[in-house]
Motif scaffolding. Structure first.
Motif, short mmCIF file in Angstrom:
data_model
loop_
_atom_site.label_atom_id
_atom_site.label_comp_id
_atom_site.label_asym_id
_atom_site.label_seq_id
_atom_site.Cartn_x
_atom_site.Cartn_y
_atom_site.Cartn_z
N ARG A 125 0.81 -1.21 0.00
CA ARG A 125 0.00 0.00 0.00
C ARG A 125 0.85 1.27 0.00
O ARG A 125 0.67 2.18 0.81
N GLU A 127 2.21 4.86 -1.06
CA GLU A 127 1.44 6.07 -1.35
C GLU A 127 1.89 6.76 -2.63
O GLU A 127 1.22 7.67 -3.12
N GLY A 128 3.02 6.37 -3.16
CA GLY A 128 3.52 6.93 -4.41
C GLY A 128 4.59 6.02 -4.96
O GLY A 128 5.19 5.21 -4.22
N PHE A 144 -2.26 0.94 -10.41
CA PHE A 144 -1.87 1.93 -9.40
C PHE A 144 -2.66 3.22 -9.61
O PHE A 144 -3.17 3.82 -8.66
N THR A 149 -2.92 6.19 -6.78
CA THR A 149 -1.51 6.27 -6.40
C THR A 149 -0.74 7.09 -7.43
O THR A 149 -0.69 6.71 -8.60
#
Length: 359
Positions: A125, A127-128, A144, A149
């Motif tokens: 998971r 975040e970027g 994504f 994301t």
């Protein structure tokens, strides 16, 4: 009878709360996104208690519970490449300053590994994602994107996937290299690259080289690409044939990246060809380039700035997820550092030791 070794104790959030004299909610806020809701005194007590107890928040548990993992993923095509390592340092520094941790995966330029690693990063998971693509993992990247994301393509474009891009101005790098070699009196250039099909940046550099050769009547040139893992034995023959063809001119070799520069330097040394009599210029500045013979002229990429810009791009997308803006391309200018490898012994041209930039 041997003594049993006690299991390591991991401090809990409740223990930190008790040690600091605050509630569990306050500790959660301190290690979450609501730290500013706490007084400075309370923040100081929680930080001191966590340090005394050796407490570390479980980032995976936080991500599963609240959707925020504070993790940034980075996928590199070849972790042995000095460019990848240098940019990774810039990415990690920027992540740490902003309170994020970095997860790095290496694909060894293998598209199958790339897909596997992308699926792994999704399970964490992140975040970027900063990706230096080895193949065309567009399906995985679209997954994504559907999750919201943000993605940044590092140094390489994908033909069927649009995202923010950060990297070198490759056309400008070739222009700076050719201009410098011409200024130093070289008129026959061999351009050497790793396989161009694997990376858009290599394609862009080769395309610009070919354009310059076609548009410069006073210059001759040829280009070759080779797989350094499996075809290094071809290189001495390529260089020998080039020098034989260019025997009545002033030959120079332009290397597409640091790995190629190192390999070429070994070949020239083995063949006892003095640097300068055959010019040598490499894209990417490496520490050893100033130590070999008279020094090797390089075009340095601003790797720290590139890494930091990639993270900044991700954070801007994270801060305004509802704002749909077109993909951005951020290209950086290289820095030329002239050294003795592009000083011809039969001319009066002087090598300026001060780094230069193309206007």
């Amino acid at each position: 009878m041997s003594e049993s070794i006690p299991a390591a104790h991991h401090a809990t959030i409740l223990e930190v709360a008790k040690e600091a004299g605050v509630s569990k909610t306050s500790v959660s806020r301190y290690f979450g996104d609501e730290r500013e809701r706490l007084s400075r005194q309370m923040q100081a007590r929680i930080a001191a208690a966590a340090k005394r107890l050796g407490y570390r928040p479980n980032q995976m548990a936080r991500g599963l519970k609240g959707g925020r993992s504070q993790l940034i993923g980075m996928l590199v095509a070849d972790i042995r490449n000095p460019f990848s390592v240098a940019v990774m340092h810039g990415v990690e520094q920027a992540c740490r300053e902003k309170g994020y941790s970095l997860l790095v995966c290496n694909t060894d330029n293998d598209p199958a590994q790339e897909r596997d690693h992308l699926n792994l990063l999704a399970s964490y998971r992140i975040e970027g994602l900063v990706i230096n693509a080895a193949g065309q993992p567009s399906r995985e990247l679209r997954a994504f994107a559907r999750q919201g994301t943000p993605l940044v393509l590092l140094d390489r474009l994908l033909s069927d996937f649009e995202a923010d891009v950060v990297g070198l101005d490759n056309a400008q790098a070739i222009d700076m290299a050719i201009d410098h070699l011409q200024h130093q009196g070289y008129d026959d250039v061999l351009y050497l690259s790793e396989p161009v099909a694997q990376a858009s940046s290599r394609q862009a550099r080769l395309q610009r080289f070919q354009q310059r050769m076609a548009n410069e009547p006073a210059l001759n040139g040829e280009a070759h690409s080779l797989d350094l893992d499996n075809e290094t034995q071809r290189l001495p023959d390529i260089i020998t044939a080039f020098l034989a063809r260019a025997s009545h001119s002033a030959p120079a070799i332009l290397c597409g990246n640091g790995n190629v520069t190192l390999t070429v330097a070994h070949v020239l040394q083995d063949q006892r060809i003095p640097l300068g009599s055959v010019g040598l210029l490499g894209i990417d500045e490496l520490e050893w380039c100033s130590l070999v013979g008279p020094g090797i002229t390089t075009l340095a990429q601003p790797t720290d700035a590139i890494g930091r810009a990639a993270v900044q791009s991700l954070l801007q997308r994270l801060e305004k997820p509802q704002r749909q803006t077109p993909p951005r391309r951020t290209h950086y200018q290289p820095r030329l550092t002239p050294r003795g490898s592009t000083c011809r012994p039969d001319t009066t041209n002087q090598c300026d030791p001060v780094s230069q930039e193309r206007p």
